[in-house]
Scaffold this motif. Sequence first.
Motif, mmCIF file in Angstrom:
data_model
loop_
_atom_site.group_PDB
_atom_site.id
_atom_site.type_symbol
_atom_site.label_atom_id
_atom_site.label_comp_id
_atom_site.label_asym_id
_atom_site.label_seq_id
_atom_site.Cartn_x
_atom_site.Cartn_y
_atom_site.Cartn_z
ATOM 1 N N THR A 29 0.850 -1.183 0.000
ATOM 2 C CA THR A 29 0.000 0.000 0.000
ATOM 3 C C THR A 29 0.887 1.234 0.000
ATOM 4 O O THR A 29 1.943 1.252 0.626
ATOM 5 N N GLY A 30 0.472 2.266 -0.721
ATOM 6 C CA GLY A 30 1.230 3.507 -0.764
ATOM 7 C C GLY A 30 0.334 4.715 -0.645
ATOM 8 O O GLY A 30 -0.877 4.638 -0.923
ATOM 9 N N VAL A 31 0.921 5.834 -0.225
ATOM 10 C CA VAL A 31 0.185 7.086 -0.086
ATOM 11 C C VAL A 31 1.008 8.201 -0.723
ATOM 12 O O VAL A 31 2.224 8.272 -0.510
ATOM 13 N N ALA A 32 0.365 9.049 -1.491
ATOM 14 C CA ALA A 32 1.060 10.168 -2.119
ATOM 15 C C ALA A 32 1.406 11.226 -1.082
ATOM 16 O O ALA A 32 0.537 11.724 -0.381
ATOM 17 N N THR A 33 2.680 11.540 -0.982
ATOM 18 C CA THR A 33 3.137 12.588 -0.072
ATOM 19 C C THR A 33 3.624 13.815 -0.831
ATOM 20 O O THR A 33 4.073 14.779 -0.228
ATOM 21 N N LYS A 34 3.527 13.752 -2.163
ATOM 22 C CA LYS A 34 3.864 14.888 -3.018
ATOM 23 C C LYS A 34 2.673 15.167 -3.924
ATOM 24 O O LYS A 34 2.081 14.248 -4.486
ATOM 25 N N ALA A 35 2.321 16.431 -4.057
ATOM 26 C CA ALA A 35 1.201 16.809 -4.921
ATOM 27 C C ALA A 35 1.721 17.302 -6.265
ATOM 28 O O ALA A 35 2.811 17.873 -6.355
ATOM 29 N N GLY A 36 0.938 17.058 -7.314
ATOM 30 C CA GLY A 36 1.261 17.605 -8.627
ATOM 31 C C GLY A 36 2.223 16.794 -9.456
ATOM 32 O O GLY A 36 2.650 17.253 -10.520
ATOM 33 N N TRP A 37 2.568 15.581 -8.993
ATOM 34 C CA TRP A 37 3.464 14.732 -9.785
ATOM 35 C C TRP A 37 2.621 13.959 -10.795
ATOM 36 O O TRP A 37 1.568 13.424 -10.467
ATOM 37 N N THR A 38 3.105 13.862 -12.019
ATOM 38 C CA THR A 38 2.338 13.252 -13.097
ATOM 39 C C THR A 38 2.221 11.745 -12.944
ATOM 40 O O THR A 38 3.207 11.057 -12.667
ATOM 41 N N ILE A 39 1.014 11.236 -13.119
ATOM 42 C CA ILE A 39 0.767 9.801 -13.239
ATOM 43 C C ILE A 39 0.586 9.519 -14.728
ATOM 44 O O ILE A 39 -0.283 10.099 -15.378
ATOM 45 N N TRP A 40 1.422 8.628 -15.253
ATOM 46 C CA TRP A 40 1.463 8.359 -16.691
ATOM 47 C C TRP A 40 0.728 7.077 -17.048
ATOM 48 O O TRP A 40 0.697 6.128 -16.262
ATOM 49 N N GLN A 41 0.192 7.037 -18.256
ATOM 50 C CA GLN A 41 -0.487 5.841 -18.748
ATOM 51 C C GLN A 41 0.496 4.697 -18.974
ATOM 52 O O GLN A 41 0.178 3.530 -18.769
ATOM 53 N N ASP A 42 1.717 5.026 -19.406
ATOM 54 C CA ASP A 42 2.738 4.003 -19.641
ATOM 55 C C ASP A 42 4.110 4.601 -19.384
ATOM 56 O O ASP A 42 4.244 5.797 -19.108
ATOM 57 N N LEU A 43 5.136 3.773 -19.469
ATOM 58 C CA LEU A 43 6.488 4.221 -19.176
ATOM 59 C C LEU A 43 7.207 4.783 -20.391
ATOM 60 O O LEU A 43 8.414 5.011 -20.353
ATOM 61 N N LYS A 44 6.456 5.032 -21.450
ATOM 62 C CA LYS A 44 6.967 5.829 -22.562
ATOM 63 C C LYS A 44 6.562 7.293 -22.380
ATOM 64 O O LYS A 44 6.919 8.146 -23.175
ATOM 65 N N PHE A 45 5.780 7.540 -21.314
ATOM 66 C CA PHE A 45 5.320 8.879 -20.950
ATOM 67 C C PHE A 45 4.563 9.545 -22.110
ATOM 68 O O PHE A 45 4.708 10.732 -22.372
ATOM 69 N N SER A 46 3.747 8.740 -22.769
ATOM 70 C CA SER A 46 3.023 9.231 -23.948
ATOM 71 C C SER A 46 1.687 9.870 -23.592
ATOM 72 O O SER A 46 1.152 10.651 -24.381
ATOM 73 N N GLU A 47 1.149 9.548 -22.408
ATOM 74 C CA GLU A 47 -0.158 10.089 -22.041
ATOM 75 C C GLU A 47 -0.222 10.358 -20.548
ATOM 76 O O GLU A 47 0.082 9.496 -19.736
#
Length: 253
Positions: free
Chosen positions: A114-132
């Motif tokens: 389990t994890g919790v976000a401790t930083k706001a505004g970091w991008t969550i990407w659709q894939d690891l090519k950072f295409s979306e």
Amino acid sequence: MTQIGNQTGTLTFGTGASVGQRVTLAGYSQDLKGQLGVATGPITSMWSPMLAQYQLPTSPGASGSGLFTAQNRVVIVHTSAGVGYNQGVVITAAVYKVLVAWRNTLASTAMGKTGVATKAGWTIWQDLKFSEKVRVTTLGLRVRLVSQTLHPNGAIYYRLNTAAGQFLGYVNAGAIRVVTPTTIARTMVVVSRNASRWQNLFYTKALGSTARYYGRTVYVATRYNNGVAKYYSVYTKRGGTWLGYLNTVALRG
């Protein structure tokens, strides 16, 4: 988020080496007591196309350091030293192909945490090519960490699922705190009449409140810090019935 390489510059691989070529060795020799040592000088001899010698100051601890050219290309990996010389393995064309293949491989390992976000505004990407771009993190966002991947850019990324198990995306590990247990293993007293007893650390299902346990002594097995609050895993007694996860403010002792 700014990639650190954009500020410091980066090194890449090169191939081959020759006598007289000037190279720079940067490493952490034992005698420098944790400080980075940097030395520049020429390659003095070649024992073979794969083994170069140079007279640069090193000591145990520097092994594995890269020797790079003025063009910031690592061409030698320092391996050992003798009386009056140092030597390292040259990155040949064949070795270069192997290194590039390793660099381009996404090495993933399963997590199941389990994890919790401790930083706001970091991008969550659709894939690891950072295409979306899917969304950005918000403080306190609770996620399931499915796996972690070492990306060729040098950063670690977590694959995220929602509490319900649906795929959410990938985010840099620097934005997430992994929720891990701390052993408590002692009794405490319930001091809250209406604290919720949760079935999980996503707060998606309540098992009830602490009303019937107010003033009673219970057994606390572990504590979890989810980045927003701390919770105990609580039992009626050691080896007894599990009551759920309770906010630490609900207990004392």
